[in-house]
Design an enzyme around this catalytic site. Structure first.
Site, PDB file in Angstrom:
ATOM      1  N   GLU A 256       0.881  -1.166   0.000  1.00 15.03           N
ATOM      2  CA  GLU A 256       0.000   0.000   0.000  1.00 15.03           C
ATOM      3  C   GLU A 256       0.921   1.220   0.000  1.00 15.03           C
ATOM      4  OE1 GLU A 256      -2.788   0.088   3.242  1.00 15.03           O
ATOM      5  OE2 GLU A 256      -3.621   1.998   2.576  1.00 15.03           O
TER       6      GLU A 256
ATOM      7  N   ARG B 274       4.850 -12.868   9.628  1.00 13.28           N
ATOM      8  CA  ARG B 274       5.576 -11.643   9.303  1.00 13.28           C
ATOM      9  C   ARG B 274       6.900 -11.614  10.047  1.00 13.28           C
ATOM     10  NH1 ARG B 274       3.665  -6.391   9.485  1.00 13.28           N
ATOM     11  NH2 ARG B 274       1.738  -7.100   8.550  1.00 13.28           N
TER      12      ARG B 274
ATOM     13  N   LYS C 114       4.430   0.813  10.546  1.00  8.24           N
ATOM     14  CA  LYS C 114       4.441   2.053   9.762  1.00  8.24           C
ATOM     15  C   LYS C 114       4.155   3.265  10.643  1.00  8.24           C
ATOM     16  CE  LYS C 114       3.194   0.412   5.193  1.00  8.24           C
ATOM     17  NZ  LYS C 114       2.060   0.051   4.339  1.00  8.24           N
TER      18      LYS C 114
HETATM   19  P1  ATP Z   1      -0.250  -1.708   6.856  1.00  8.85           P
HETATM   20  O1  ATP Z   1      -0.343  -1.696   8.324  1.00  8.85           O
HETATM   21  O2  ATP Z   1      -0.298  -0.365   6.235  1.00  8.85           O
HETATM   22  O3  ATP Z   1      -1.127  -2.724   6.158  1.00  8.85           O
HETATM   23  P2  ATP Z   1       1.889  -3.409   5.996  1.00  8.85           P
HETATM   24  O4  ATP Z   1       3.166  -3.494   6.719  1.00  8.85           O
HETATM   25  O5  ATP Z   1       1.001  -4.589   5.923  1.00  8.85           O
HETATM   26  O6  ATP Z   1       1.226  -2.174   6.632  1.00  8.85           O
HETATM   27  P3  ATP Z   1       1.730  -3.239   3.131  1.00  8.85           P
HETATM   28  O7  ATP Z   1       2.166  -2.140   2.264  1.00  8.85           O
HETATM   29  O8  ATP Z   1       0.305  -3.597   3.137  1.00  8.85           O
HETATM   30  O9  ATP Z   1       2.201  -2.861   4.579  1.00  8.85           O
HETATM   31  O10 ATP Z   1       2.629  -4.511   2.860  1.00  8.85           O
HETATM   32  C1  ATP Z   1       2.900  -5.028   1.592  1.00  8.85           C
HETATM   33  C2  ATP Z   1       3.227  -6.481   1.708  1.00  8.85           C
HETATM   34  O11 ATP Z   1       4.343  -6.687   2.551  1.00  8.85           O
HETATM   35  C3  ATP Z   1       2.072  -7.254   2.290  1.00  8.85           C
HETATM   36  O12 ATP Z   1       1.829  -8.379   1.470  1.00  8.85           O
HETATM   37  C4  ATP Z   1       2.533  -7.656   3.648  1.00  8.85           C
HETATM   38  O13 ATP Z   1       2.046  -8.900   3.980  1.00  8.85           O
HETATM   39  C5  ATP Z   1       4.045  -7.663   3.514  1.00  8.85           C
HETATM   40  N1  ATP Z   1       4.663  -7.314   4.793  1.00  8.85           N
HETATM   41  C6  ATP Z   1       4.507  -6.178   5.487  1.00  8.85           C
HETATM   42  N2  ATP Z   1       5.185  -6.217   6.652  1.00  8.85           N
HETATM   43  C7  ATP Z   1       5.805  -7.420   6.692  1.00  8.85           C
HETATM   44  C8  ATP Z   1       6.656  -8.072   7.634  1.00  8.85           C
HETATM   45  N3  ATP Z   1       7.001  -7.495   8.784  1.00  8.85           N
HETATM   46  N4  ATP Z   1       7.099  -9.308   7.330  1.00  8.85           N
HETATM   47  C9  ATP Z   1       6.752  -9.890   6.172  1.00  8.85           C
HETATM   48  N5  ATP Z   1       5.959  -9.342   5.252  1.00  8.85           N
HETATM   49  C10 ATP Z   1       5.480  -8.116   5.497  1.00  8.85           C
HETATM   50 MG    MG Z   2      -1.012  -4.341   4.734  1.00  6.05          MG
END
Ligand code: ATP
Ligand code: MG
Length: 588
Positions: A60, A295, A305
């Site tokens: 996102e 994650r 974030k």
């Molecule tokens: P938000 O809280 O805004 O959803 P987010 O960390 O999930 O934050 P995204 O931009 O939605 O951010 O993440 C993009 C991709 O990265 C998603 O598929 C998510 O699953 C993956 N991702 C985000 N954080 C992690 C993490 N700590 N470990 C592994 N994958 C991650």
């Molecule tokens: Mg997300």
């Protein structure tokens, strides 16, 4: 899992297991792909997809990528590479708030930096979910027409009250029995801006008594008058993420939709939606399948974030690319490399159980890669003068230092030796501690790549601080000559010639947080900030370092790995950032 299942091969994980089983079962053998995303009709007459699997990385654009995202990037792009597939970069930009072009730009830059590409000769697989708003709208109407969705006009409070609890089922909304025509008219009015924000909401009609909350008629479209960074003011209704995401995957003919564990409870809705949209003819089989993985959580690091934004906005760090931040922009500036990230993600693997990974493991991976990749250079970080009293004034000579002890093919470079050198302050002790083998009066050490010298004493200022160290050299002992081994010494110190070295700024970075789990319990995570996470020092560097390029990484012998900063320089000369020490200083 059944016990008989053969163990997965090394380097493998449960997701590979799923993909391999799907491929063996020829699950996608007839999946068509029109070369661009679209509904069933769009793909209907297209050839079979040449990609064996399709994955996607769906950030996102509401923040900068961090180390956690790197795990997901390596997973999705890596699996596509390994199984003759294709990975899409898709901006999940269905939420008009908090998203911006700045984030889009930095995300594409970082995915490329990690070594991945979404373009090939025939396809450019860079997508924006906001390009699918028409299809999402179409999907919503199809659900309404088939009585799988309804417009609810309860207030937010009423909806909450009727949602039920973990032990009690929810209550049907009084609007749940609206006719298809009524729903369609209202939904179109919502789209046409005839109702204020929040007045109505479109909900899937599933089951208010489901034990899974996510199936209790989840909201799928809401009214929100917000400007969208891609579609401007075209829409005043926006799909909910949980509705939008499966549709994005399906339009792109994703086979394996990998997401983090918190979406596990959403999977039944994902499958429900796919099934209904196949039934209505909008989508065709095979539809994407969601699989969840844990994650990444790293000790001494925050990856939320919200917290990262707070660190930047409240200026606890210098910006999104501050080398202490776990953002990829910060990591790059810190000198961490894509190869190091790859090793790290391979090493930690992918699992279904949430856990914390030790920051040490991350640093070790970076060390391991840099040890192989980084050329050696000489830097004196805490300089003090060493004068070789029996060396000729004004004379200098060449010494030869290997660029890489493990890679002879990288050759040697010339470093100049002269009468006055800079050495590390800690390489001299007037009164040696036990087992101290470096310079002290009467002791001999080797000047690395140069001569053996014998310390004769030192000069001090009025406060008793040592200002200059003195020695004499043994002319027959130069490294690389026959006499080099004629005298055995225990100490070996590095140096730069004062006449040839140049002064530079170096930043010694340390962990941004002093606690392994910042903000654990009720603590404010800001309280756990390490007050000494950066130290700026003035150092003496060998002259060849004056002309390196931003981003070049080196091992400064005996000190660690350093990178020429990408942004800052002083008087046209690079500033160096310490990436990581040679050994872990926190272990001591
Ligand atoms: P938000 O809280 O805004 O959803 P987010 O960390 O999930 O934050 P995204 O931009 O939605 O951010 O993440 C993009 C991709 O990265 C998603 O598929 C998510 O699953 C993956 N991702 C985000 N954080 C992690 C993490 N700590 N470990 C592994 N994958 C991650
Ligand atoms: Mg997300």
């Amino acid at each position: 899992m059944s016990k008989e299942k053969a163990p997965l091969p090394p380097g493998s994980n449960f997701i590979r297991g799923i993909i391999e089983r799907d491929l063996t079962a020829n699950k996608y053998a007839e999946k068509q792909w029109a070369g661009s995303p679209g509904n069933a009709k769009h793909h209907q007459t297209a050839p079979v997809d040449p990609a064996k699997i399709r994955t996607r990385f769906p950030p996102e654009p509401n923040g900068y990528l961090h180390i956690g995202h790197a795990k997901s990037i390596f997973l999705n792009f890596g699996l596509a590479q390994d199984y003759h597939g294709i990975c899409h970069l898709r901006f999940d930009d269905t939420n008009p708030e908090k998203e911006s072009q700045e984030y889009v730009n930095s995300i594409t830059e970082m995915v490329q930096w990690l070594g991945f590409n979404w373009e090939n000769a025939s396809e450019n697989n860079l997508y924006f979910a906001s390009n699918y708003f028409d299809e999402m709208y179409q999907a919503a109407e199809l659900l309404i027409q088939n009585d799988y969705a309804y417009v609810d006009s309860q207030t937010a409070d009423e909806m909450r009250e009727n949602r039920g609890t973990l032990t009690e089922p929810g209550k049907d909304s009084p609007f749940r029995t609206r006719t298809v025509e009524e729903n369609l008219t209202l939904f179109r009015e919502m789209r046409d801006g005839k109702h204020p924000d929040g007045r109505h909401i479109l909900r899937a009609k599933i089951n208010m008594a489901s034990p899974n909350f996510n199936l209790r008629d989840p909201a799928i479209y809401r009214i929100r008058r917000a400007h969208h960074h891609h579609t401007g003011d075209k829409w005043c209704i926006y799909p909910m993420y949980t509705f939008a995401h499966p549709i994005e995957d399906a339009l792109e003919r994703i086979t394996h939709s990998l997401c983090t564990l918190e979406f596990e409870d959403q999977r039944p809705f994902y499958d429900w939606l796919m099934k209904k949209l196949v039934e209505t003819g909008m989508l065709s089989q095979p539809v994407p399948k969601q699989t969840e993985f844990a994650r990444l959580n790293l000790t001494y690091v925050v990856l939320s974030k919200r917290k990262l934004i707070q660190l930047v906005e409240e200026k606890h760090v210098s910006g999104w690319d501050d080398p202490r931040l776990p953002t990829l922009a910060g990591a790059r500036r810190r000198g961490y490399t894509p190869a190091g990230f790859k090793l790290f993600t391979d090493r930690i693997g992918v699992s279904k159980a949430d856990s914390w990974i030790e920051y040490l493991i991350f640093e070790d991976c970076m060390r391991e890669v840099l040890n192989l990749d980084a050329e050696r250079r000489i830097a004196v970080l805490d300089p003090i003068k060493l004068v070789i009293d029996n060396y000729e004034d004004g004379h200098s000579e060449d010494c030869f230092a290997p660029n890489h002890p493990l890679k002879e093919e990288l050759g040697k470079r010339t470093v100049q030796l002269s009468k006055e050198l800079w050495i590390e302050r800690e390489d001299f002790m007037e009164e040696p501690a036990p087992k101290y083998f470096r310079l002290f009066p009467g002791n001999m050490v080797r000047l690395r790549y140069g001569y053996v010298v014998e310390c004769t004493g030192c000069e001090k200022d009025a406060d008793g601080n040592v200002t200059v160290v003195h020695c004499n050299y043994l002319p027959d002992t130069k490294s690389g000559t026959d006499g080099a081994n004629s005298v055995k010494v225990k100490g070996n110190i590095h140096w730069v010639s004062a006449a040839h070295a140049y002064e530079a700024e170096v930043r010694l970075y340390d962990r941004l947080f002093k606690e392994a789990h910042p903000g654990e319990g009720d603590r404010d995570f800001l309280q756990d900030i390490n007050p000494n996470s950066v130290q700026t020092i003035t150092v003496q560097l060998e002259s060849s370092l004056q002309s390196v390029n931003p981003g070049d990484c080196f091992q400064f012998e005996r000190h660690g790995y350093f990178v020429a900063d990408r942004i800052d320089s002083v008087k046209g000369k690079p500033v160096f950032n310490r990436t990581v020490t040679l050994r872990d200083a926190w272990q001591k």
